[in-house]
Scaffold this motif. Structure first.
Motif: not given
Length: 191
Positions: A80, A82-90
């Motif tokens: 993840n 290349k995804s948003s920080r929130e998506v990566m964190k989740e």
């Protein structure tokens, strides 16, 4: 040694069986939780180096994921990137919860064995007292100790179940669900 076991009588067999299971689980956990298996030395530095060089591809992520529990968590982040920080964190948190669950395997079983083993010992004492023809007040006193211990074990088992099945998910819960979980936790003291 066998003479001591024979002298203790039949109540020793369940305790001996529980001890053998506990020993086997401890050995399994010692082997499975070796640092070199959970977090191999140099893994993080290697992954950071590959990311900086831009050599991370799907095959490398799959190999990382299969290598170790730490690798699974890192792979979740790399998938993840290349995804948003929130998506990566989740995704990292979700992988971490899965890895934590796997690493804690059999700990509840060990805790249960640790909780019931003294009860088996108390039970053996009561059986020995009855077989030896001890006075009824002495036997009753020992039975009261068994009853109190069983009550405490019941409370511990219920709290452990609630903690492992509800509290672990409290972070992801809504504020209302968290309040309900905390109220359940408070209720366990009345068990």
């Amino acid at each position: 040694m066998f003479a001591i076991i024979q002298a203790a009588g039949w109540p020793i067999w369940p305790l001996l069986f529980a001890s053998i299971i506990a020993l086997a689980l401890i050995i399994e956990r010692l082997v499975a939780l070796r640092r070199s298996k959970v977090a191999p030395e140099g893994l993080l530095a290697r992954v950071v180096g590959e990311v900086r060089q831009g050599t991370v591809n799907e095959a490398a992520i799959n190999a990382l994921e299969q290598g170790s529990p730490l690798g699974r968590v890192l792979a979740a982040g790399l998938r993840n990137v290349k995804s948003s920080r929130e998506v990566m964190k989740e995704s990292i948190e979700e992988a971490g919860r899965g890895v934590t669950h796997e690493l804690e395997r059999y700990l509840t079983t060990l805790g249960t064995i640790a909780s019931i083993s003294p009860l088996m010992g108390l039970f053996g004492t009561v059986v020995g007292m009855v077989e030896a023809g001890r006075a009824v007040p002495e036997v009753v006193q020992q039975l009261q100790a068994v009853e109190k211990a069983l009550s405490k074990v019941k409370e511990l088992l219920i709290f452990d179940h609630i903690e492992h099945h509800l509290f672990d998910h409290a972070e992801a819960a809504t504020p209302e669900a968290r309040r309900m979980i905390e109220s359940l936790k408070a209720l366990t003291k009345y068990l």
